[in-house]
Design an enzyme around this catalytic site. Structure first.
Site, PDB file in Angstrom:
ATOM      1  N   ASP A 222       1.216  -1.184   0.037  1.00 25.34           N
ATOM      2  CA  ASP A 222       0.072   0.135   0.164  1.00 25.34           C
ATOM      3  C   ASP A 222       0.666   1.688   0.062  1.00 25.34           C
ATOM      4  O   ASP A 222       1.567   1.291   0.267  1.00 25.34           O
ATOM      5  CB  ASP A 222      -0.851   0.096   0.946  1.00 25.34           C
ATOM      6  CG  ASP A 222       0.147  -0.049   2.659  1.00 25.34           C
ATOM      7  OD1 ASP A 222      -0.559   1.060   3.670  1.00 25.34           O
ATOM      8  OD2 ASP A 222       1.215  -0.708   3.050  1.00 25.34           O
ATOM      9  N   GLU A 223       0.240   2.468  -0.179  1.00 18.43           N
ATOM     10  CA  GLU A 223       0.699   3.793  -0.668  1.00 18.43           C
ATOM     11  C   GLU A 223       1.994   3.391  -0.388  1.00 18.43           C
ATOM     12  O   GLU A 223       3.536   4.326   0.064  1.00 18.43           O
ATOM     13  CB  GLU A 223       0.265   3.603   1.195  1.00 18.43           C
ATOM     14  CG  GLU A 223      -0.859   4.084   1.167  1.00 18.43           C
ATOM     15  CD  GLU A 223      -1.102   5.103   3.173  1.00 18.43           C
ATOM     16  OE1 GLU A 223      -1.750   5.512   3.222  1.00 18.43           O
ATOM     17  OE2 GLU A 223      -0.329   3.776   3.594  1.00 18.43           O
TER      18      GLU A 223
END
Lengths: 503, 504
Positions: free
Chosen positions: A296-297
């Site tokens: 993620d991210e």
């Protein structure tokens, strides 16, 4: 709330002196079954919190009547670990002098014992009773998880073990251990000891040794809880770089390194050698068949700045589309994981960037308001992947008032899609991210709000559609949690017979 | 010579560490450097540091009464405080590995406490007028704490214990006093019963933050836990449970004395005429019966203000309350009175006609007004002080309103005197309020601390101490200090304490 339950007002007294757990003669599991032997002892103490043992002077007002809880398990496998296929269904029948608990597996028996323990109550004279009851129960979703973050703040072992206890009371069955991240790396690796000695908040006091990890896994197992570790990458890895130099990408300021680092460097073979080594160790330490890889991210700025990465992009023909580089990385590590015979779970970002992942990969939806996550549920299941929902259950987000209601009213299968698609929603997770949470405030912040989500994940949605009906039951359950030593915060004004006596 | 001494000290410390020795736990201030951060909270009015470093030995260091002090061993308040602060400084088997490299200039043998006023007030109660100022000089071989009264000594001891913990601090000269005299915390024991343990632990935490008023919102609509000798039915019928959810006279005494020992006033609030539903359970006829048309609806409203019996009861009740609670002040509440029940009652309507009322509130001149409504606060402060009344501010500090993120910053940046007015000195202080609708012993302490600490510094320290960035660095350390002392103060943000809270 069980799937099917009927009770009458007939009630039977239970004398703690005369309650016995036993294995039915035709049960495949018998005495010596570690999970159930331990459960019998544990549940005895949970059911009778007043009971100090000793002579039977406590209950002189009623005739001594024995009460037997007989447990029959069809599949006697006792020494394994709970996993994705585990059958948690059970039947419970309570009548005069006995409770008959039947389950497919020991994991179902655990769920049944928990329900039984919640049926026993005390009257105003502190005598124990249980009503005539028939229960047929099984979980709506097979994956009911709770995430703890031990990187933003180190969580001492007692806090983790206590959380597992409370999870069992709410029938959670997966502990998603977000064990490392940017701020710290507390996992003490056998093969890469520098990761924690250089990356933990403190190399001696703020780590999880191999024996700590084992302890968590065994404590969970006895409660029918799977432990799914998450080693999130390529982002969220600042702390990894302390003990593994050259793992992270060097960010550049113009033509020179700036001294700061970004995500894992996906262009070096040394990266994949290291990850192979680390994941090999991790998958041998954690017995679950799933591994959460994060994904993620990922911030592309650092990659963009690095000339070697730029060169790699050109070589691979990725142009300037860094999602392709991230895909390249994720595909590699998902393959590493598959080669280690494990299934991957990843955050939705991996799907959103159209990365090529095996069909058995599970995606976890964490972003957005209902409109957003409903759309995402539709998209991911349409593509044929299994999905976990956690977006509406980020209970680290606190606010004033009865926000448990928001957790309770989530509808995980309310999105446009076929029945087939809806079946791909295998469950969800309550997330307690650690930016503002450590052992000082973890338990009241988790409970009883997480229990609201637990009911949503276990019970029939129609039968549990009324928040107002749920309120008094959750209030009582919260008082039960306190009685069992879990520091669950209040829902609203009121009191429990036995208040929390600690700090 | 110094090197040799250092070597022998090192050996001694090493040996003792191996033997798990407690005898020679050495504590020292590292040689002070420019970059060392001071982690005092709240920040004293004036302080100066030198580069000298001192070592304390738990075997021989003592806190003693100075010869010239007007207080001595018979002063139990100070005797207790000496013991408490000694254990804060040396307790919990703290490791001191990093100090082994330090160069020590000398031994600090003792801290002398000197009370300078003729009356040290050892056996008295703290009041709004108490002098909480102190001077602290840390030089070898003795440190000296001077204060006019024991109340200042308590504040100075807290500061001293924060200097020593920090280990980063050397010779010091501190001259300190509070900006505001009323620095309170409100706890609500009616919406949820609060066991004594959690009340006492939070009084302890208040002392660590130099709060000096415990505003005990003891009863309200939901329950009446105060056990009255004159009117036992009030708690018998009005508490959540007449035995397990009450404060007996002995409990109340304990709270008052525990607070006194820490220089904390106990300000009891018996809120009326609204917020009194639980009073009516044990005192029939006290509350106004509401009417539905021409017949009683069965529900009750605020206290009935037209009956003599009401005032007879209140006189007798408050007479008891004023003997139980020694503080010169009592909080009468008076908030959120809903007039609809009064309006519905025909007797009251008749009374209103007879009296020819224009509702006008006339306060006696020495009444203190607590400003709690969070709209137009500056106007309200202007009006209250402009009318000559002293004011306490709590409106911006309702800590029961939680939200995600670092909300301590917004409490810290409140400036109580930020309003137009000539009589600002009538603002005598403020209170951080933790109302109990969603709070009980399970979540009270982490919800209160360290957010209330932000309020504590705003009320004690100079108004120019307002940089949030440097406050953050100090508050993080202060929070770890509270955790070390057994208070589960929650984290401000990502990070860690050398000694984490291990929980129950």
């Amino acid at each position: 709330m069980p799937q099917q339950m009927s009770q009458s007002t007939d009630r039977y007294p239970i004398n703690p002196q005369l309650l016995a757990f036993s294995y039915a003669r035709d049960s495949a599991a018998q005495s010596g079954c570690s999970v159930l032997d331990a459960a019998f002892e544990r549940y005895f103490n949970l059911i009778f919190p007043d009971f100090v043992g000793g002579t039977g002077l406590s209950n002189i007002w009623s005739e001594p009547k024995p009460f037997t809880v007989s447990v029959k398990v069809k599949n006697g496998e006792c020494d394994g670990f709970p996993d994705e296929g585990s059958n948690e269904s059970y039947n419970l029948s309570v009548s005069a002098g006995q409770a008959v608990l039947k389950a497919e597996s020991v994991w179902g028996a655990l769920r049944g014992l928990e329900s039984f323990s919640q049926l026993v109550y005390q009257d105003d004279y502190n005598l124990y009773f249980v009503n005539k009851t028939e229960i047929e129960d099984f979980p709506r979703f097979q994956f009911r998880g709770l995430l703890l973050d031990t990187s933003r703040h180190y969580l001492p072992m007692p806090a983790i073990l206590k959380t597992l206890d409370a999870m069992a009371y709410s029938k959670f069955n997966v502990f998603h251990w977000h064990i490392v991240d940017d701020p710290s790396f507390p996992y003490q690796s056998r093969n890469y000891p520098d990761l924690s000695s250089k990356g933990a908040f403190h190399p001696m006091t703020h780590i999880y040794t191999q024996s700590d990890v084992k302890r968590v896994i065994y404590h969970a197992r006895l409660r029918g809880i799977r432990v799914v570790p998450e080693f999130d990458s390529p982002g969220h890895t600042q702390s990894w770089g302390k003990g593994q130099p050259d793992l992270l990408t060097s960010c550049y300021k113009g033509k020179v390194p700036s001294g700061t680092f970004g995500p894992v460097n996906p262009t070096l073979s040394s990266t994949y050698q290291f990850l192979n080594g680390l994941f090999k160790e991790v998958t041998s330490v954690f017995p679950d068949s799933y591994l959460h890889l994060g994904g993620d991210e990922v911030d592309f700025t650092c990659w963009r700045s690095n000339p070697n990465v730029q060169a790699f992009m050109a070589k691979m023909g990725f142009g300037s589309d860094y999602t392709k580089l991230e895909s390249y990385y994720m595909e590699n590590i998902v393959n590493i994981t598959a080669a280690l015979n494990k299934t991957s779970i990843v955050w939705q970002d991996v799907f959103d960037y159209r990365e090529r992942i095996p069909m058995d990969t599970v995606l976890e939806i964490w972003k957005g308001v209902p409109a957003d996550y409903r759309a995402e549920l539709g998209r991911i299941t349409l593509a044929g992947y299994r999905v976990l929902l956690s977006a509406p259950w980020y209970i680290n987000h606190i606010s004033y008032g009865q926000d448990w209601r928001n957790a309770y009213t989530v509808q995980p299968q309310n999105f446009s899609g076929t029945e087939q698609q809806k079946k791909l929603v295998i469950g969800g997770e309550v997330c307690m991210w650690g930016e503002y949470v450590d052992a000082t405030n973890l338990t009241p912040r988790l409970w009883p709000r997480a229990s609201a989500a637990a009911e949503r994940l276990w019970s029939d949605e129609e039968k549990t559609s009324s928040v107002d009906k749920a309120f008094p039951r959750l209030e009582d359950f919260r008082c039960t949690l306190i009685r069992r030593g879990i520091q669950a915060e209040p829902l609203f004004v009121g009191h429990c017979k036995h208040e929390y006596s600690g700090l | 010579m110094a090197a040799l001494r250092l070597l022998s000290v090192w050996t001694l410390l090493l040996t003792v560490t191996v033997c798990d020795g407690w005898l020679f736990d050495g504590f020292a201030a590292r040689r002070h450097s420019e970059s060392d951060e001071v982690a005092l909270w709240p920040l004293p009015q004036k302080f100066q540091t030198s580069v000298d470093a001192f070592r304390l030995s738990s075997a021989s260091f003592q806190i003693v009464h100075a010869k010239e002090s007007t207080a001595g061993p018979s002063c139990s308040l100070l005797q207790n405080a000496f013991r408490r602060y000694y254990s804060y400084i040396f307790g919990n088997g703290r490791k001191h590995g990093k100090n082994l490299e330090n160069v020590f200039d000398a031994d600090l043998a003792e801290l002398q406490v000197q009370i300078t006023s003729a009356d040290p007030e050892c056996d008295g109660y703290p009041s709004l007028k108490s002098d909480e100022s102190y001077q602290l000089e840390v030089n070898q071989p003795t440190a000296v704490l001077k204060a006019a009264s024991v109340w200042g000594a308590l504040r100075g001891l807290e500061t001293f214990s924060q200097l020593v913990y920090e280990d980063d601090y050397g010779g010091t000269s501190i001259s300190d006093f509070p900006r505001f005299a009323h620095r309170g915390i409100l706890l609500d024991s009616s919406r949820h019963y609060l066991p004594l343990k959690v009340i006492l632990a939070n009084l302890e935490a208040m002392a660590m933050n130099k709060f000096n008023v415990f505003h005990w919102h003891i009863v309200d609509d939901q329950s009446f836990p105060f056990q009255s000798r004159t009117f036992p039915d009030l708690s018998h019928k009005g508490a959540y449970h007449p035995y397990t959810h009450v404060y007996t006279p002995a409990d109340v005494k304990m709270v008052i004395e525990f607070a006194r020992m820490r220089g904390i006033r106990v300000l009891a609030e018996f809120d009326s005429p609204g917020h009194t539903f639980s009073w009516g359970k044990g005192q029939t006829g006290l509350l106004t019966p509401c009417f539905s048309g021409s017949s009683p609806s069965g529900t009750f409203g605020p206290v009935n203000p037209i009956l003599n019996s009401t005032y007879d009861f209140m006189t007798r009740f408050f007479k008891e309350v004023s003997t139980v609670f020694p503080d010169a002040y009592i909080h009468l509440g008076g908030d959120e009175v809903d007039f609809s029940c009064w309006k519905s009652n025909p007797d009251i309507q008749k009374f209103m006609d007879q009296q020819g009322f224009v509702v006008c509130l006339q306060l006696k001149g020495d009444t203190v007004v607590e400003v709690w409504m969070n709209n137009n606060v500056d106007k309200e402060l202007q009006n209250v002080t402009g009318s000559g009344f002293t004011a306490i501010l709590s409106a911006p500090w309702y800590l029961d309103y939680i939200s995600y993120g670092q909300d301590w910053k917004k409490y810290y940046t409140v400036e109580p005197l930020n309003f137009e007015g000539w009589c600002k000195k009538l603002v005598i202080g403020g209170e951080a309020c933790l109302w109990g609708e969603y709070v009980d012993a399970t979540n009270l302490t982490p919800r209160l601390w360290p957010r209330a600490s932000a309020v504590g510094e705003r009320l004690w320290s100079d108004e120019n101490v307002k940089d949030v960035g440097s406050a953050y660095d100090r508050l993080v350390k202060h929070r770890c200090r509270m955790v070390r002392r057994g208070i589960p103060a929650e984290p401000l943000y990502i990070g860690f304490c050398p000694h984490e809270y291990s929980g129950n």
